[in-house]
Write an enzyme that holds these catalytic residues in place. Structure first.
Site, PDB file in Angstrom:
ATOM      1  N   ARG A   1       3.467  -3.964  17.107  1.00 30.72           N
ATOM      2  CA  ARG A   1       2.052  -3.611  16.947  1.00 30.72           C
ATOM      3  C   ARG A   1       1.154  -4.697  17.543  1.00 30.72           C
ATOM      4  O   ARG A   1       0.067  -4.416  18.049  1.00 30.72           O
ATOM      5  CB  ARG A   1       1.727  -3.380  15.471  1.00 30.72           C
ATOM      6  CG  ARG A   1       2.518  -2.235  14.837  1.00 30.72           C
ATOM      7  CD  ARG A   1       2.308  -2.174  13.334  1.00 30.72           C
ATOM      8  NE  ARG A   1       2.752  -3.413  12.689  1.00 30.72           N
ATOM      9  CZ  ARG A   1       2.567  -3.687  11.395  1.00 30.72           C
ATOM     10  NH1 ARG A   1       1.935  -2.828  10.607  1.00 30.72           N
ATOM     11  NH2 ARG A   1       3.001  -4.831  10.882  1.00 30.72           N
TER      12      ARG A   1
ATOM     13  N   SER B   1       0.821  -1.213   0.000  1.00 31.50           N
ATOM     14  CA  SER B   1       0.000   0.000   0.000  1.00 31.50           C
ATOM     15  C   SER B   1       0.855   1.262   0.000  1.00 31.50           C
ATOM     16  O   SER B   1       0.528   2.251  -0.682  1.00 31.50           O
ATOM     17  CB  SER B   1      -0.961   0.003   1.199  1.00 31.50           C
ATOM     18  OG  SER B   1      -0.268  -0.144   2.422  1.00 31.50           O
TER      19      SER B   1
ATOM     20  N   ASP C   1      -1.595  -8.520  12.404  1.00 35.01           N
ATOM     21  CA  ASP C   1      -2.897  -9.080  12.032  1.00 35.01           C
ATOM     22  C   ASP C   1      -3.352 -10.189  12.965  1.00 35.01           C
ATOM     23  O   ASP C   1      -4.531 -10.538  12.974  1.00 35.01           O
ATOM     24  CB  ASP C   1      -2.842  -9.609  10.592  1.00 35.01           C
ATOM     25  CG  ASP C   1      -2.525  -8.522   9.588  1.00 35.01           C
ATOM     26  OD1 ASP C   1      -3.166  -7.464   9.659  1.00 35.01           O
ATOM     27  OD2 ASP C   1      -1.637  -8.720   8.742  1.00 35.01           O
TER      28      ASP C   1
ATOM     29  N   HIS D   1       6.541 -12.570   9.006  1.00 37.41           N
ATOM     30  CA  HIS D   1       6.566 -11.233   8.407  1.00 37.41           C
ATOM     31  C   HIS D   1       7.736 -11.167   7.446  1.00 37.41           C
ATOM     32  O   HIS D   1       8.779 -11.801   7.663  1.00 37.41           O
ATOM     33  CB  HIS D   1       6.700 -10.149   9.487  1.00 37.41           C
ATOM     34  CG  HIS D   1       6.468  -8.764   8.984  1.00 37.41           C
ATOM     35  ND1 HIS D   1       7.466  -7.997   8.412  1.00 37.41           N
ATOM     36  CD2 HIS D   1       5.339  -8.004   8.931  1.00 37.41           C
ATOM     37  CE1 HIS D   1       6.961  -6.831   8.052  1.00 37.41           C
ATOM     38  NE2 HIS D   1       5.686  -6.805   8.353  1.00 37.41           N
TER      39      HIS D   1
ATOM     40  N   HIS E   1      -1.990  -8.765   2.179  1.00 38.22           N
ATOM     41  CA  HIS E   1      -1.703  -7.472   2.821  1.00 38.22           C
ATOM     42  C   HIS E   1      -2.832  -7.152   3.801  1.00 38.22           C
ATOM     43  O   HIS E   1      -2.928  -7.772   4.854  1.00 38.22           O
ATOM     44  CB  HIS E   1      -1.559  -6.402   1.740  1.00 38.22           C
ATOM     45  CG  HIS E   1      -0.912  -5.125   2.206  1.00 38.22           C
ATOM     46  ND1 HIS E   1      -0.323  -4.984   3.436  1.00 38.22           N
ATOM     47  CD2 HIS E   1      -0.773  -3.919   1.587  1.00 38.22           C
ATOM     48  CE1 HIS E   1       0.156  -3.764   3.561  1.00 38.22           C
ATOM     49  NE2 HIS E   1      -0.112  -3.084   2.461  1.00 38.22           N
TER      50      HIS E   1
END
Length: 482
Positions: free
Chosen positions: A364, A278, A410, A355, A308
């Site tokens: 995160r 993105s 995620d 990742h 993504h």
């Protein structure tokens, strides 16, 4: 002859005055005079000349130096690991995780302004940090909140476009459509058409970016209400912050914990350096001098991919499938371990783990886990997430095919959203998109300020690679032939 020269000079002067008047008119049409400036643009105008001189010095002193080597594996791996982009807002370290302008997520949580009575950092504060490299004051953040609220209205034709969109059209498709449609409002596109000087590009990019960021909650909220609810969109509150208004348009303004979650969520998802799809796509399209609307819409289309932004809902679905198969009661670690192995042996991956860059637990993920421990420690789904956190890394290490066995962002976000009643998984990536706009658009402003050129890496074919590296057959000698 002198009369002719005078007439020519007069015409040139008139043309310059007309262009200047047109440019001023564009600024007046596309700025927001009804609200006092937050001071961000003025501060940016002070910083840009300094940064331009710094870049000139770096290019002069270090321009010929080598940053790294490119291997054939990197090319076939779709440029993974190649150092090839300037991204000012954040840098991702494989071991340490993300830093926003040099600050870790815990440091951002500690140092960035919060809302009255709140504990999580405000997205406005992180945007200010991404744009300037400076920690804003509470007053500056409050003014930025007010400025975004004043810019938040979307045109009637965009409202109609979303209201008439069939419910079966995916929310991310609608999101991209709405942002693309807003391009007709672009100050940059109109100013470029009028022939503004390239030194002014950043100003119009800034205006478009501020307008677009301000409108994203309204667009996202309208999509959510149309697709999943009764189509009635709550009004934004001009006297509150961006995260609170995001929660409000989704119908959660009275849930203080969810409001805090939105502030955290919108902050940590903003930026993850420039190489992710993105971010890179927004930068790439922007390098053609496409305006922020077209550039960000392209980034949203990349974010919509299952590798993504769609990954968070895939994680939640996998956990829910596991829960349904194993039963809703307490499940032993050994039973979960068997289920993880079953997933791997079926040829599937364990979603939410691994990742492309990170080689440790995603910070995160960690801050979302801390939020859950504070606000929903007994939630059954969070219990499963916590068990997976203990079990999956060891299984993946034993499996041996994963470079990073640790959870990413995620692996946690979907469980938090569903706990508070935001259960519509197809909408999760839209929230990701709202947040990502702050990161990619802050960089787009700097792309224009630093005069970044169109992106055009050199490509090779497989035949080129063969010609470069395949061992050539040695010619036979005359004696060998005899």
């Amino acid at each position: 002859m002198s009369l002719l020269r005078s007439s020519t000079s007069f015409l040139k002067l008139s043309a310059r005055r007309q262009l200047a008047a047109t440019t001023v008119g564009i600024v007046r049409c596309y700025s927001t005079p009804s609200v006092a400036s937050s001071g961000l643009k003025e501060r940016l105008a002070e910083l840009i000349p300094q940064k331009q001189e710094e870049v000139k010095r770096i290019k002069k002193e270090h321009g010929s130096k080598v940053l790294g080597n490119v291997t054939v594996d990197m090319i076939y791996g779709c440029m993974r690991g190649i150092k090839g982009l300037i991204w000012e807002g954040s840098v991702l370290d494989p071991e340490e995780g993300i830093r926003f302008r040099g600050m870790t997520i815990p440091e951002c949580q500690q140092k960035l302004p919060t809302a009255p009575g709140g504990q999580e950092p405000l997205p406005e504060g992180l945007f200010w940090l991404l744009v300037t490299g400076e920690i804003p004051t509470q007053e500056q953040v409050n003014k930025l909140s007010a400025e975004w609220a004043a810019r938040a209205d979307i045109p009637k034709f965009v409202e109609d476009l979303l209201d008439r969109c069939p419910k079966h059209v995916h929310p991310m498709t609608q999101f991209s459509m709405a942002v693309t449609a807003l391009q007709s409002e672009s100050a940059f596109a109109k100013a470029y058409h009028q022939g503004i000087h390239k030194s002014k590009y950043w100003e119009y990019t800034y205006e478009d970016s501020m307008d677009l960021i301000a409108k994203l909650p309204n667009i996202a909220g309208r999509i959510y209400q149309n697709v999943f609810k009764d189509g009635k969109l709550p009004a934004l509150n001009p006297n509150t912050d961006y995260g609170h208004n995001m929660a409000s348009v989704l119908g959660f303004k009275d849930n203080k914990q969810f409001v805090e979650l939105m502030r955290l969520y919108l902050t940590i998802h903003t930026d993850h350096e420039g190489g992710n799809v993105s971010a890179h796509t927004t930068h790439l399209v922007g390098s053609a001098l496409s305006d922020p609307y077209l550039s960000f819409a392209s980034g949203l289309n990349g974010l919509a991919g299952p590798l993504h932004g769609l990954a968070n809902q895939e994680v939640l679905r996998w956990i829910m499938e596991m829960r349904d198969e194993l039963g809703s009661a307490d499940v032993s670690d050994e039973t979960i371990k068997e289920y993880v192995w079953k997933t791997l042996k079926s040829g599937r991956v364990v979603p939410g783990y691994g990742h492309a860059v990170l080689r440790k637990t995603d910070p995160r993920y960690a801050c979302q886990r801390e939020f859950a421990l504070k606000h929903l420690p007994t939630d059954p789904m969070f219990k499963l997430v916590s068990q997976l956190y203990k079990i999956v890394p060891d299984v993946l290490t034993e499996h041996g095919k994963t470079k990073n066995p640790w959870p990413n962002v995620d692996a946690h976000s979907g469980v938090l959203l569903q706990h508070y009643g935001l259960v519509e998984q197809d909408f999760y990536t839209v929230l990701f998109g709202v947040s990502r706009g702050l990161g990619v658009l802050s960089q787009l402003i700097w792309d224009r300020a630093l005069g970044m050129s169109i992106e055009r890496p050199k490509s090779l074919s497989t035949e080129n690679i063969k010609d470069l590296f395949d061992t050539k057959e040695e010619p036979k000698s005359a004696s060998a032939a005899l």
